[in-house]
Scaffold this active site. Structure first.
Site, mmCIF file in Angstrom:
data_model
loop_
_atom_site.group_PDB
_atom_site.id
_atom_site.type_symbol
_atom_site.label_atom_id
_atom_site.label_comp_id
_atom_site.label_asym_id
_atom_site.label_seq_id
_atom_site.Cartn_x
_atom_site.Cartn_y
_atom_site.Cartn_z
ATOM 1 N N ASP A 1 9.064 -36.626 16.794
ATOM 2 C CA ASP A 1 7.982 -37.509 17.257
ATOM 3 C C ASP A 1 8.327 -38.301 18.520
ATOM 4 O O ASP A 1 9.422 -38.848 18.648
ATOM 5 C CB ASP A 1 7.635 -38.526 16.159
ATOM 6 C CG ASP A 1 6.922 -37.872 14.994
ATOM 7 O OD1 ASP A 1 6.886 -36.627 14.920
ATOM 8 O OD2 ASP A 1 6.393 -38.613 14.156
ATOM 9 N N ASP B 1 0.788 -30.174 9.789
ATOM 10 C CA ASP B 1 2.083 -30.849 9.889
ATOM 11 C C ASP B 1 2.967 -30.503 8.682
ATOM 12 O O ASP B 1 2.591 -30.765 7.539
ATOM 13 C CB ASP B 1 1.789 -32.358 9.951
ATOM 14 C CG ASP B 1 2.965 -33.187 10.408
ATOM 15 O OD1 ASP B 1 4.081 -32.645 10.479
ATOM 16 O OD2 ASP B 1 2.764 -34.386 10.673
HETATM 17 C C1 GLA Z 1 4.355 -36.707 11.718
HETATM 18 C C2 GLA Z 1 3.821 -36.153 13.041
HETATM 19 C C3 GLA Z 1 3.100 -37.266 13.797
HETATM 20 C C4 GLA Z 1 1.960 -37.807 12.931
HETATM 21 C C5 GLA Z 1 2.497 -38.273 11.581
HETATM 22 C C6 GLA Z 1 1.356 -38.631 10.632
HETATM 23 O O1 GLA Z 1 5.348 -37.660 11.915
HETATM 24 O O2 GLA Z 1 4.850 -35.620 13.815
HETATM 25 O O3 GLA Z 1 2.601 -36.792 15.028
HETATM 26 O O4 GLA Z 1 1.001 -36.790 12.757
HETATM 27 O O5 GLA Z 1 3.285 -37.271 10.961
HETATM 28 O O6 GLA Z 1 1.804 -38.982 9.353
#
Ligand code: GLA
Length: 401
Positions: free
Chosen positions: A222, A151
């Site tokens: 997200d 990520d």
């Molecule tokens: C980001 C990702 C999510 C999750 C969070 C965890 O927002 O897009 O899917 O993994 O981080 O902190």
């Protein structure tokens, strides 16, 4: 050259070829169809513990989800602690023994996934992999990890903005290089590890991710358990179909089926459309407390089969009229899946939608199976379809005409 001298060369060439063929087929079997499983973030977020992962693994087996194809049990952010003097990253008290957890998940016939990022910090502000990529990849392989979600998060602030201020193109090159670095590190472990890129679709990730070993990549920000979030993400998938295929998939984010206040119709539509999109099917709900109707959605074999169709051809939006959208997916052997959705919030059955088969490349009456009722039906040209708000008709046509 004498024959005796050339023999070792022939042997080397033979073994090299055998190795190449073997490693190629290993590469092909990682995510040959979209990965299926469960991820901790959407329900547990930062609260997830070792016990939650074990309980979820147990429940995947007990609920029949494993038999339906759900295999990966993925720990998202917040398992990390600090690095020691040798740079080795330790787990925090929520995850006392990652190797033992991996053994447990494997003993159930499931696979274990984990999470990190290319920056100094993860999105939830835990330790990231910057400068420790090879070391972390090796540690994952030693534990028996089968899947990594990587990520971007603080890499944007730590590296991209610092090293290339005001130069977006240079920033994107730094980002691509960071993903390439972890891709190489994972490959060097020799363990098949699904590589999931999470950088929200920046810089048309679908164009460059497969070349650096990416098996899936998030295409958007997200997801949230609200219709508008789901529909917004769905709309952003139109036009991406040609980038998905065996081994490399567009990822419209993990499932929210069973979360928040989604209605049954919304849960059904969300799941149907993720299957149409050949999306990874990573459930994100509270499995031990899953309601029967949610389990029925997640384990609908006919819908899962659309997602897992070996052709790997993602659906495209064929047409829309008013608030109704029609998406089509080509399946192996010439079959087709068709989804008709009422995406509106206020148009109801008083205005029936009339299906235009010609717009779907179909001629005349088609025999189809309704994948939510399980009943055989006929699709006729101009037929009136009445769909409640946010509901869907999902059919499979075995022999389209
Ligand atoms: C980001 C990702 C999510 C999750 C969070 C965890 O927002 O897009 O899917 O993994 O981080 O902190």
């Amino acid at each position: 050259m004498r024959l005796s001298a050339s023999l070792p060369l022939v042997a080397i060439a033979f073994y090299a070829l055998a190795f190449l063929t073997q490693s190629q087929s290993a590469a092909q079997t990682v995510a040959a169809t979209p990965p299926m499983g469960w991820n901790s973030w959407n329900y547990f977020a930062a609260k997830v513990t070792d016990k939650d992962i074990r309980d979820s693994a147990d429940q995947i087996v007990a609920s029949g989800m494993k038999d339906a194809g759900y295999i990966y049990v993925n720990i998202d952010d917040t398992w990390e602690d600090k690095r020691d003097a040798n740079g080795l990253l330790h787990t925090n008290s929520k995850f006392p023994d990652m190797k033992a957890l991996a053994d447990y998940v494997h003993s159930k016939g499931l696979k274990l996934g984990i999470y990190s990022g290319p920056g100094t910090r993860t999105c939830a502000n835990y330790e990231g992999s910057l400068g420790h990529e090879e070391q972390d990849a090796k540690m994952y392989a030693d534990w028996g990890i089968d899947y990594l979600k990587y990520d971007l998060c603080s890499f944007h602030r730590d590296v991209m903005e610092k090293q290339a201020p005001n130069d977006k193109a240079a920033q994107m090159r730094l980002m691509v290089a960071a993903y390439e670095k972890m891709g190489k590190a994972l490959k060097a472990t020799g363990r098949p590890i699904v590589y999931s890129l999470c950088q929200y679709g920046w810089d048309n990730v679908w164009e460059w991710a497969p070349a650096l070993g990416g098996n899936l990549w998030r295409t958007t920000g997200d997801i949230e358990p609200r219709w508008m979030s789901i529909y917004d993400i769905l709309s952003q998938q139109a036009g991406l179909a040609s980038y998905a295929g065996p081994g490399h998939w567009n990822d419209p984010d993990m499932l929210e089926v069973g979360n928040g206040k989604l209605t049954l119709a919304e849960n059904r539509t969300h799941f149907s459309m993720w299957a149409m999109l050949a999306a990874p099917l990573l459930a994100g709900n509270d499995l031990p407390n899953m309601k029967p109707e949610i389990k029925a959605i997640l384990t609908n074999r006919d819908v899962v089969a659309i997602d897992q169709d070996p052709l790997g051809q993602q659906a495209h939006r064929a047409y829309s009229k008013g608030e109704v959208e029609v998406w089509v997916r080509d399946l192996k052997g010439g079959a087709k899946a068709i989804a008709v959705m009422n995406v509106g919030s206020d148009v109801y059955s008083t205005h029936p939608f009339r299906l235009d088969l010609a717009k779907l490349g179909l001629h005349g009456t088609q025999k189809a199976k309704d994948l939510w009722t399980g009943k055989e039906m006929e699709l006729t040209n101009d037929m009136a379809l009445e769909l409640a708000s946010h509901d869907i008709l999902l059919v499979r046509i075995a022999s389209p005409k």
